[in-house]
Design a protein around this motif. Structure first.
Motif, PDB file in Angstrom:
ATOM      1  N   GLN A  75      23.831  47.049  26.503  1.00 50.51           N
ATOM      2  CA  GLN A  75      23.739  48.347  25.829  1.00 50.51           C
ATOM      3  C   GLN A  75      24.658  49.396  26.462  1.00 50.51           C
ATOM      4  OE1 GLN A  75      21.269  46.395  26.562  1.00 50.51           O
ATOM      5  NE2 GLN A  75      20.174  46.053  24.635  1.00 50.51           N
ATOM      6  N   LEU A  76      25.094  49.130  27.692  1.00 44.80           N
ATOM      7  CA  LEU A  76      25.981  50.079  28.370  1.00 44.80           C
ATOM      8  C   LEU A  76      27.428  49.587  28.337  1.00 44.80           C
ATOM      9  CD1 LEU A  76      23.802  51.066  31.465  1.00 44.80           C
ATOM     10  CD2 LEU A  76      24.143  52.350  29.354  1.00 44.80           C
ATOM     11  N   GLY A  77      27.725  48.775  27.319  1.00 38.14           N
ATOM     12  CA  GLY A  77      29.058  48.179  27.226  1.00 38.14           C
ATOM     13  C   GLY A  77      30.188  49.196  27.268  1.00 38.14           C
ATOM     14  N   TRP A  78      29.942  50.377  26.690  1.00 40.01           N
ATOM     15  CA  TRP A  78      30.982  51.430  26.686  1.00 40.01           C
ATOM     16  C   TRP A  78      31.356  51.876  28.093  1.00 40.01           C
ATOM     17  CZ3 TRP A  78      29.198  55.783  29.101  1.00 40.01           C
ATOM     18  CH2 TRP A  78      27.784  55.886  29.233  1.00 40.01           C
ATOM     19  N   LEU A 117      34.026  51.156  35.140  1.00 42.48           N
ATOM     20  CA  LEU A 117      33.478  50.717  36.424  1.00 42.48           C
ATOM     21  C   LEU A 117      34.528  49.921  37.195  1.00 42.48           C
ATOM     22  CD1 LEU A 117      29.995  49.535  35.139  1.00 42.48           C
ATOM     23  CD2 LEU A 117      30.502  51.656  36.388  1.00 42.48           C
ATOM     24  N   LEU A 118      34.619  50.211  38.483  1.00 38.90           N
ATOM     25  CA  LEU A 118      35.620  49.548  39.320  1.00 38.90           C
ATOM     26  C   LEU A 118      35.409  48.036  39.342  1.00 38.90           C
ATOM     27  CD1 LEU A 118      37.983  49.769  41.338  1.00 38.90           C
ATOM     28  CD2 LEU A 118      36.306  50.096  43.145  1.00 38.90           C
ATOM     29  N   THR A 119      34.137  47.628  39.372  1.00 42.27           N
ATOM     30  CA  THR A 119      33.850  46.197  39.526  1.00 42.27           C
ATOM     31  C   THR A 119      34.143  45.402  38.255  1.00 42.27           C
ATOM     32  OG1 THR A 119      31.574  46.618  38.862  1.00 42.27           O
ATOM     33  CG2 THR A 119      32.016  46.562  41.228  1.00 42.27           C
ATOM     34  N   HIS A 120      34.297  46.103  37.127  1.00 45.37           N
ATOM     35  CA  HIS A 120      34.428  45.457  35.821  1.00 45.37           C
ATOM     36  C   HIS A 120      35.550  44.425  35.790  1.00 45.37           C
ATOM     37  CE1 HIS A 120      33.897  45.084  31.513  1.00 45.37           C
ATOM     38  NE2 HIS A 120      35.172  45.359  31.308  1.00 45.37           N
ATOM     39  N   ARG A 121      36.660  44.695  36.468  1.00 44.79           N
ATOM     40  CA  ARG A 121      37.824  43.801  36.375  1.00 44.79           C
ATOM     41  C   ARG A 121      38.096  43.062  37.689  1.00 44.79           C
ATOM     42  NH1 ARG A 121      38.896  48.637  34.450  1.00 44.79           N
ATOM     43  NH2 ARG A 121      39.030  48.941  32.208  1.00 44.79           N
ATOM     44  N   PHE A 122      37.083  43.017  38.562  1.00 41.23           N
ATOM     45  CA  PHE A 122      37.265  42.294  39.828  1.00 41.23           C
ATOM     46  C   PHE A 122      37.721  40.859  39.575  1.00 41.23           C
ATOM     47  CE2 PHE A 122      34.638  44.632  43.335  1.00 41.23           C
ATOM     48  CZ  PHE A 122      35.525  45.685  43.259  1.00 41.23           C
ATOM     49  N   THR A 123      37.026  40.188  38.631  1.00 43.63           N
ATOM     50  CA  THR A 123      37.303  38.760  38.438  1.00 43.63           C
ATOM     51  C   THR A 123      38.458  38.502  37.477  1.00 43.63           C
ATOM     52  OG1 THR A 123      35.526  38.804  36.824  1.00 43.63           O
ATOM     53  CG2 THR A 123      34.994  37.904  39.000  1.00 43.63           C
ATOM     54  N   ALA A 124      39.130  39.579  37.089  1.00 46.96           N
ATOM     55  CA  ALA A 124      40.246  39.412  36.155  1.00 46.96           C
ATOM     56  C   ALA A 124      41.413  38.659  36.786  1.00 46.96           C
ATOM     57  CB  ALA A 124      40.718  40.784  35.658  1.00 46.96           C
ATOM     58  N   PHE A 125      41.344  38.427  38.100  1.00 48.31           N
ATOM     59  CA  PHE A 125      42.459  37.691  38.722  1.00 48.31           C
ATOM     60  C   PHE A 125      42.613  36.295  38.137  1.00 48.31           C
ATOM     61  CE2 PHE A 125      38.867  36.747  41.520  1.00 48.31           C
ATOM     62  CZ  PHE A 125      38.997  35.388  41.719  1.00 48.31           C
ATOM     63  N   GLY A 126      41.538  35.809  37.482  1.00 49.01           N
ATOM     64  CA  GLY A 126      41.611  34.514  36.811  1.00 49.01           C
ATOM     65  C   GLY A 126      42.684  34.492  35.718  1.00 49.01           C
ATOM     66  N   ASP A 127      42.972  35.673  35.177  1.00 54.78           N
ATOM     67  CA  ASP A 127      43.976  35.756  34.119  1.00 54.78           C
ATOM     68  C   ASP A 127      45.362  35.339  34.598  1.00 54.78           C
ATOM     69  OD1 ASP A 127      41.964  36.610  32.550  1.00 54.78           O
ATOM     70  OD2 ASP A 127      42.693  38.666  32.253  1.00 54.78           O
ATOM     71  N   LEU A 128      45.543  35.368  35.906  1.00 51.91           N
ATOM     72  CA  LEU A 128      46.830  34.930  36.454  1.00 51.91           C
ATOM     73  C   LEU A 128      46.998  33.424  36.308  1.00 51.91           C
ATOM     74  CD1 LEU A 128      47.039  37.062  39.710  1.00 51.91           C
ATOM     75  CD2 LEU A 128      48.804  36.969  37.956  1.00 51.91           C
ATOM     76  N   LEU A 129      45.875  32.738  36.084  1.00 54.00           N
ATOM     77  CA  LEU A 129      45.904  31.280  36.021  1.00 54.00           C
ATOM     78  C   LEU A 129      46.035  30.792  34.589  1.00 54.00           C
ATOM     79  CD1 LEU A 129      45.750  29.663  38.677  1.00 54.00           C
ATOM     80  CD2 LEU A 129      44.704  31.916  38.888  1.00 54.00           C
ATOM     81  N   ARG A 130      46.439  31.690  33.697  1.00 53.98           N
ATOM     82  CA  ARG A 130      46.692  31.284  32.315  1.00 53.98           C
ATOM     83  C   ARG A 130      48.183  31.291  32.079  1.00 53.98           C
ATOM     84  NH1 ARG A 130      41.569  31.660  30.403  1.00 53.98           N
ATOM     85  NH2 ARG A 130      40.311  33.180  31.522  1.00 53.98           N
ATOM     86  N   SER A 131      48.575  30.578  31.030  1.00 61.50           N
ATOM     87  CA  SER A 131      49.990  30.593  30.688  1.00 61.50           C
ATOM     88  C   SER A 131      50.118  30.868  29.196  1.00 61.50           C
ATOM     89  CB  SER A 131      50.645  29.252  31.035  1.00 61.50           C
ATOM     90  OG  SER A 131      52.026  29.341  30.767  1.00 61.50           O
ATOM     91  N   PRO A 132      50.773  31.931  28.803  1.00 63.21           N
ATOM     92  CA  PRO A 132      51.361  32.941  29.682  1.00 63.21           C
ATOM     93  C   PRO A 132      50.285  33.804  30.332  1.00 63.21           C
ATOM     94  CG  PRO A 132      51.501  33.652  27.401  1.00 63.21           C
ATOM     95  CD  PRO A 132      50.928  32.259  27.371  1.00 63.21           C
ATOM     96  N   VAL A 133      50.643  34.451  31.432  1.00 67.81           N
ATOM     97  CA  VAL A 133      49.678  35.283  32.148  1.00 67.81           C
ATOM     98  C   VAL A 133      49.193  36.399  31.238  1.00 67.81           C
ATOM     99  CG1 VAL A 133      49.395  36.884  34.072  1.00 67.81           C
ATOM    100  CG2 VAL A 133      50.712  34.787  34.377  1.00 67.81           C
ATOM    101  N   ALA A 134      47.856  36.585  31.199  1.00 68.52           N
ATOM    102  CA  ALA A 134      47.278  37.668  30.395  1.00 68.52           C
ATOM    103  C   ALA A 134      47.321  38.949  31.213  1.00 68.52           C
ATOM    104  CB  ALA A 134      45.842  37.310  30.010  1.00 68.52           C
ATOM    105  N   TRP A 135      48.417  39.676  31.059  1.00 65.51           N
ATOM    106  CA  TRP A 135      48.657  40.825  31.940  1.00 65.51           C
ATOM    107  C   TRP A 135      47.773  42.023  31.628  1.00 65.51           C
ATOM    108  CZ3 TRP A 135      50.899  40.176  36.328  1.00 65.51           C
ATOM    109  CH2 TRP A 135      51.889  39.196  36.493  1.00 65.51           C
ATOM    110  N   ILE A 153      25.407  45.885  38.145  1.00 68.39           N
ATOM    111  CA  ILE A 153      24.240  45.875  37.256  1.00 68.39           C
ATOM    112  C   ILE A 153      24.547  46.603  35.950  1.00 68.39           C
ATOM    113  CG2 ILE A 153      21.876  46.754  36.975  1.00 68.39           C
ATOM    114  CD1 ILE A 153      21.479  46.215  39.983  1.00 68.39           C
ATOM    115  N   LEU A 154      25.133  47.812  36.090  1.00 67.82           N
ATOM    116  CA  LEU A 154      25.474  48.588  34.895  1.00 67.82           C
ATOM    117  C   LEU A 154      26.413  47.794  33.992  1.00 67.82           C
ATOM    118  CD1 LEU A 154      26.066  52.170  36.361  1.00 67.82           C
ATOM    119  CD2 LEU A 154      24.078  51.337  35.094  1.00 67.82           C
ATOM    120  N   ASP A 155      27.319  47.076  34.643  1.00 67.83           N
ATOM    121  CA  ASP A 155      28.314  46.304  33.902  1.00 67.83           C
ATOM    122  C   ASP A 155      27.676  45.144  33.148  1.00 67.83           C
ATOM    123  OD1 ASP A 155      30.868  45.904  33.035  1.00 67.83           O
ATOM    124  OD2 ASP A 155      31.454  44.655  34.746  1.00 67.83           O
TER     125      ASP A 155
END
Lengths: 327, 290
Positions: free
Chosen positions: B232-235, B240-258, B226-228
């Protein structure tokens, strides 16, 4: 590994065990536990001699379990220290200490055997190769082998208690700390536990057994310690503790009045006359002087006995009777 | 026949077997406990059901491009997207819930049953207990995510074709490369969940009620989501731990967005370390009265 412990003392049968004073299996110095507003254990100096069967007595809420939890490192003392098997860092002795603390607790959906296997797996000192044999031997010792494969949740209260007693038997132990081991057992089970404690003691292990029921441990103990309201009110061999109580001399005589007079002259207190007897509290008077003095005064003596209070009487005198819960 | 005698002040009691410095026995026992429990097996079955439902649903319905998460649209193109879609769906609630159940149980469950006092008097050193408990949570996190991926892969490749994979960036890579990236995404999520598990371990060391620890972790996860989501709470987001949970999608780009992935792993490792140490600080000297 077998239970081949060295036995230095024929520990049981026939009164107090002679043990050098330095050889204490449990020794506490001013052990104290204060919970927020209440002192549960108040500066006790417990001394459990090696090889003894030590009855740790006291009513519910007197601080027995808190003391045991401190001995086992489950709770931190507020003050004081303790040694187990002569080790100043008690944790180092724990592999040689088997315990039963405040009743059985196991995983309900595992069998009795699987529960013991789990405890054994957690023990860095145990040999996985002999695990199966040791688990079954421990179960057999408490008569649970036929129910070994049953889930713990299906066990009766007595079976659960037996399983809790089997757990410390998985490994050879020098000290067993058993908190209310006969809780929930029927008279038959209570007898079996007594036999078990006796046989453990015969292998040279020291047994500290707590109970709020004196009668359950009285027959097997060489030593007792009595707790009341967080204080250790007395400890020692059974004989010592009983001597600590008031001894009454009873003279059976056809002349109670004359006998009473002699007893008073000798310095006995609380002298009473009965139909054919006179009684007095011995106190500091040498017991062996009583009969010669009576004979000297030409009082016919038909019988002379020293009445020691039973352990039960002492227990009641020390801890009070009734349903008062301390705390 | 060996005698059990105590030396005056040695380290290990003579007569007892010298303990092995490292033994996996306790950890294996812990894993048997987790994976042998019917409740947990049922939970894992639910986790495994999701990729099947997704695959079947996509198969029987006409594709509507632009609907749902990115991966859904791509499933018909390649079965490798089924596990990714399933992970995306499950990371919002099911996976954190599963970790919460296991982590909540870890200390509080034993305390609640009373088995904690018997473990500690075996004796099990408290630090060792926390290490074994956390290792088991981590292994469960890996097992749960891998289960979803493996089931997803099997059903995905069975219902749709495998072959080369069109990445989110439009490039094409071979099946082997695609498989590797899917596995990478799975491991990344397992790491994130293990960090969540450290929070759960800490909560579990605070209470004797496993349900309370479990609910606490679920609530914390939801609060972080929710906070994420509050602009207004963008900073706060990056912390937050959950902020980058879905970042695994970056592995599906070329080149990988590390970049985000690297930050995600560092963030997870920090959370894991801090909360494991917090559990230790809490548990090491705690009075066990259960």
């Amino acid at each position: 590994m077998t239970d081949g412990t060295t036995v230095t003392e024929p520990a049981r049968e026939g009164g107090p065990v002679r043990v050098p004073e330095a050889e204490l299996a449990v020794r506490t110095r001013g052990l104290t536990k204060r919970f927020k507003h209440q002192i549960a254990v108040n500066g006790i100096d417990l001394q459990v001699p090696v090889g003894s069967v030590f009855g740790f007595l006291g009513p519910n809420g007197s601080g027995k379990t808190t003391t045991i939890r401190m001995l086992l490192g489950l709770i931190q003392p507020t003050a004081g220290s303790h040694e187990l098997l002569g080790r100043p860092v008690p944790e180092h002795a724990l592999p040689l200490v088997g315990s039963l603390v405040e009743g059985p607790a196991f995983h309900p959906y595992l069998s009795g055997r699987a529960n013991l296997a789990r405890l054994d797996a957690a023990d860095r000192y145990s040999d996985p190769a002999t695990m199966r044999t040791r688990v079954d031997a421990a179960l057999d010792r408490v008569g649970l082998l036929p129910a070994a494969g049953k889930r713990y949740r299906a066990y009766s209260l007595g079976m659960r208690q037996r399983l809790a007693i089997a757990a410390p038997l998985l490994m050879p132990r020098r000290l067993l700390i058993l908190d209310e081991p006969t809780n929930g057992l029927d008279p038959q089970g209570t007898r079996e536990v007594r036999h078990l404690i006796a046989s453990l003691s015969d292998t040279g292990a020291t047994v500290l057994v707590s109970s709020h029921l004196l009668s359950e441990v009285e027959q097997i103990c060489t030593h007792v310690g009595v707790m009341n309201a967080g204080t250790l009110v007395t400890q020692g061999t059974v004989a010592e503790v009983r001597v600590g109580g008031t001894q009454r001399a009873r003279v059976q005589t056809p002349d109670p009045a004359g006998a009473a007079r002699v007893l008073t002259e000798l310095g006995l207190t609380e002298v009473q006359q009965q139909d054919a007897a006179a009684l007095g509290t011995v106190g500091d008077v040498a017991v062996e002087k009583v009969v010669p003095a009576l004979v000297h005064a030409a009082i016919p003596v038909l019988g002379f006995t020293i009445e020691r209070p039973s352990l039960e009487d002492l227990f009641v005198a020390l801890t009070g009777e009734g349903f008062d819960v301390n705390g | 026949m060996s005698t059990v005698e105590l030396p005056a002040g040695g380290a290990a009691p003579i007569g007892l077997r010298r303990p092995r410095p490292v033994s996996s026995r306790f950890l294996r026992s812990e894993l048997r406990l987790i994976f042998g429990r019917r409740r947990n097996i049922a939970g894992l079955a639910v986790l495994a059901l999701v990729p099947i439902i997704i695959a079947v649903a996509v198969k029987v319905s006409a594709p509507r491009p632009g609907d749902g998460p990115d991966f859904f649209a791509s499933i018909t193109g390649n079965g490798l997207f089924v596990p990714l879609a399933a992970l995306t769906v499950e990371i919002t609630l099911f996976l954190p819930l599963a970790i919460a159940v296991i982590a909540g149980d870890s200390i509080a469950g034993e305390a609640n049953l009373g088995t904690l006092r018997y473990l500690l008097t075996v004796p099990v050193n408290r630090t060792r207990l926390l290490a074994v408990k956390y290792a088991a949570i981590t292994i469960f996190a890996v097992a749960a995510t891998m289960l979803i991926t493996v089931v997803g892969l099997v059903i995905g490749v069975a219902l749709f074709h495998g072959g080369s994979m069109t990445l989110l960036s439009g490039n094409q890579i071979g099946f082997g490369g695609g498989l590797l990236r899917v596995l990478g995404a799975t491991v990344y999520l397992a790491v994130q969940l293990a960090a969540l598990g450290a929070i759960g371990l800490f909560l579990s060391s605070l209470t004797e009620q496993p349900i309370a620890a479990m609910a606490g972790l679920v609530v914390m996860t939801v609060v972080m989501y929710i906070l994420d989501s509050i602009p207004q709470l963008g900073w706060l987001g990056p912390w937050l731990l959950t902020h980058r949970f879905t970042a695994f999608g970056d592995l599906l780009r070329s080149p990988v967005a590390w970049d985000t992935l690297r930050q995600g792993v560092i963030c997870a490792a920090s959370y894991a370390l801090i909360f494991w140490l917090a559990s230790w600080a809490r548990f090491a000297g705690k009075d066990i009265t259960s």
